[in-house]
Design a protein around this motif. Structure first.
Motif, PDB file in Angstrom:
ATOM      1  N   GLY A  76       0.815  -1.203   0.000  1.00 54.91           N
ATOM      2  CA  GLY A  76       0.000   0.000   0.000  1.00 54.91           C
ATOM      3  C   GLY A  76       0.849   1.254   0.000  1.00 54.91           C
ATOM      4  O   GLY A  76       2.072   1.210   0.122  1.00 54.91           O
ATOM      5  N   THR A  77       0.181   2.375  -0.151  1.00 54.11           N
ATOM      6  CA  THR A  77       0.817   3.682  -0.206  1.00 54.11           C
ATOM      7  C   THR A  77       0.155   4.589   0.821  1.00 54.11           C
ATOM      8  O   THR A  77      -1.070   4.660   0.889  1.00 54.11           O
ATOM      9  CB  THR A  77       0.653   4.292  -1.612  1.00 54.11           C
ATOM     10  OG1 THR A  77       1.295   3.429  -2.555  1.00 54.11           O
ATOM     11  CG2 THR A  77       1.270   5.669  -1.707  1.00 54.11           C
ATOM     12  N   PHE A  78       0.985   5.271   1.620  1.00 51.06           N
ATOM     13  CA  PHE A  78       0.472   6.210   2.607  1.00 51.06           C
ATOM     14  C   PHE A  78       0.252   7.581   1.984  1.00 51.06           C
ATOM     15  O   PHE A  78       1.078   8.053   1.213  1.00 51.06           O
ATOM     16  CB  PHE A  78       1.453   6.378   3.774  1.00 51.06           C
ATOM     17  CG  PHE A  78       1.444   5.241   4.748  1.00 51.06           C
ATOM     18  CD1 PHE A  78       0.370   5.052   5.608  1.00 51.06           C
ATOM     19  CD2 PHE A  78       2.509   4.362   4.810  1.00 51.06           C
ATOM     20  CE1 PHE A  78       0.360   4.009   6.516  1.00 51.06           C
ATOM     21  CE2 PHE A  78       2.510   3.320   5.712  1.00 51.06           C
ATOM     22  CZ  PHE A  78       1.438   3.138   6.571  1.00 51.06           C
ATOM     23  N   ARG A  79      -0.878   8.196   2.336  1.00 51.73           N
ATOM     24  CA  ARG A  79      -1.135   9.604   2.052  1.00 51.73           C
ATOM     25  C   ARG A  79      -1.244  10.295   3.398  1.00 51.73           C
ATOM     26  O   ARG A  79      -2.109   9.966   4.199  1.00 51.73           O
ATOM     27  CB  ARG A  79      -2.456   9.801   1.309  1.00 51.73           C
ATOM     28  CG  ARG A  79      -2.351   9.802  -0.166  1.00 51.73           C
ATOM     29  CD  ARG A  79      -3.683  10.138  -0.822  1.00 51.73           C
ATOM     30  NE  ARG A  79      -4.708   9.164  -0.466  1.00 51.73           N
ATOM     31  CZ  ARG A  79      -5.954   9.477  -0.150  1.00 51.73           C
ATOM     32  NH1 ARG A  79      -6.352  10.723  -0.133  1.00 51.73           N
ATOM     33  NH2 ARG A  79      -6.821   8.530   0.157  1.00 51.73           N
ATOM     34  N   VAL A  80      -0.375  11.241   3.647  1.00 55.24           N
ATOM     35  CA  VAL A  80      -0.345  11.987   4.903  1.00 55.24           C
ATOM     36  C   VAL A  80      -0.852  13.382   4.588  1.00 55.24           C
ATOM     37  O   VAL A  80      -0.192  14.137   3.888  1.00 55.24           O
ATOM     38  CB  VAL A  80       1.088  12.019   5.485  1.00 55.24           C
ATOM     39  CG1 VAL A  80       1.132  12.831   6.757  1.00 55.24           C
ATOM     40  CG2 VAL A  80       1.619  10.600   5.698  1.00 55.24           C
ATOM     41  N   VAL A  81      -2.051  13.697   5.087  1.00 54.71           N
ATOM     42  CA  VAL A  81      -2.723  14.937   4.705  1.00 54.71           C
ATOM     43  C   VAL A  81      -2.964  15.790   5.943  1.00 54.71           C
ATOM     44  O   VAL A  81      -3.719  15.405   6.836  1.00 54.71           O
ATOM     45  CB  VAL A  81      -4.067  14.635   4.010  1.00 54.71           C
ATOM     46  CG1 VAL A  81      -4.756  15.926   3.588  1.00 54.71           C
ATOM     47  CG2 VAL A  81      -3.871  13.712   2.824  1.00 54.71           C
ATOM     48  N   SER A  82      -2.320  16.936   5.990  1.00 65.55           N
ATOM     49  CA  SER A  82      -2.510  17.856   7.104  1.00 65.55           C
ATOM     50  C   SER A  82      -3.719  18.723   6.827  1.00 65.55           C
ATOM     51  O   SER A  82      -3.845  19.305   5.757  1.00 65.55           O
ATOM     52  CB  SER A  82      -1.268  18.730   7.297  1.00 65.55           C
ATOM     53  OG  SER A  82      -1.416  19.536   8.442  1.00 65.55           O
ATOM     54  N   VAL A  83      -4.596  18.772   7.794  1.00 65.20           N
ATOM     55  CA  VAL A  83      -5.824  19.544   7.670  1.00 65.20           C
ATOM     56  C   VAL A  83      -5.725  20.709   8.641  1.00 65.20           C
ATOM     57  O   VAL A  83      -5.890  20.541   9.840  1.00 65.20           O
ATOM     58  CB  VAL A  83      -7.049  18.672   8.004  1.00 65.20           C
ATOM     59  CG1 VAL A  83      -8.321  19.467   7.850  1.00 65.20           C
ATOM     60  CG2 VAL A  83      -7.064  17.434   7.127  1.00 65.20           C
ATOM     61  N   ALA A  84      -5.401  21.869   8.120  1.00 63.89           N
ATOM     62  CA  ALA A  84      -5.259  23.049   8.971  1.00 63.89           C
ATOM     63  C   ALA A  84      -5.168  24.289   8.114  1.00 63.89           C
ATOM     64  O   ALA A  84      -4.791  24.220   6.955  1.00 63.89           O
ATOM     65  CB  ALA A  84      -4.012  22.941   9.835  1.00 63.89           C
ATOM     66  N   ARG A  85      -5.479  25.396   8.725  1.00 64.55           N
ATOM     67  CA  ARG A  85      -5.298  26.646   8.004  1.00 64.55           C
ATOM     68  C   ARG A  85      -4.050  27.362   8.491  1.00 64.55           C
ATOM     69  O   ARG A  85      -3.604  28.322   7.922  1.00 64.55           O
ATOM     70  CB  ARG A  85      -6.549  27.508   8.083  1.00 64.55           C
ATOM     71  CG  ARG A  85      -6.642  28.436   9.221  1.00 64.55           C
ATOM     72  CD  ARG A  85      -7.773  29.400   9.110  1.00 64.55           C
ATOM     73  NE  ARG A  85      -9.064  28.750   9.144  1.00 64.55           N
ATOM     74  CZ  ARG A  85     -10.177  29.325   8.837  1.00 64.55           C
ATOM     75  NH1 ARG A  85     -10.202  30.569   8.492  1.00 64.55           N
ATOM     76  NH2 ARG A  85     -11.312  28.678   8.876  1.00 64.55           N
TER      77      ARG A  85
END
Length: 142
Positions: A76-85
């Motif tokens: 598998g492949t990781f997606r690291v997504v930061s959710v912030a302004r």
């Protein structure tokens, strides 16, 4: 023999576009290059951060270590997504990606970055003080 040319650094993302996170040395791939080709995308972890901080709690490091072990078994492949302004969003994604890579995940299997605050996938973003805006979502795509 002449050494191969070195690629120029990526340009800054235009306003409203995802930010690319680069870790010196063993870099994850930029989220802007990610093209989902898989049928399965699982949200496998959400890491919450203290306000104005990119420091990961020890219990979250344990979870990320377990995810790295599972990814080694199953792929598998990781997606690291930061959710912030907040400007700290990129540093948060970088810290999560760094832990995965330090735990043995191939950097070519980690994409990391931020989503723009206008991305409808993540709803209406509120103030940095809201915990939902101090998080990094980790997906494992198969």
């Amino acid at each position: 023999m002449t050494p191969p040319p070195v690629a120029p650094p990526p340009a800054a993302a235009p306003a409203g576009q995802p930010e690319t996170v680069v870790i010196s040395g063993r870099s994850p791939r930029p989220i802007t290059e990610y093209v989902r080709k898989s049928a399965i995308a699982a949200l496998v972890a959400t890491v919450y951060f203290p306000e104005n901080s990119a420091q990961i709690k020890p219990e979250d490091v344990t979870v990320l270590r377990q995810l790295a072990l599972e990814q080694a078994k199953r792929g598998g492949t990781f997606r690291v997504v930061s959710v912030a302004r907040a400007p700290i969003a990129g540093a948060r994604a970088q810290e999560v990606a760094k832990i995965l890579i330090d735990r043995g995940v191939n950097p070519g299997r980690v994409y990391a970055g931020t989503v723009p605050q206008t991305d409808p996938t993540f709803g209406q973003l509120r103030a940095e003080s809201d915990p939902s805006n101090r998080r990094v979502d980790v997906y494992l795509d198969y």
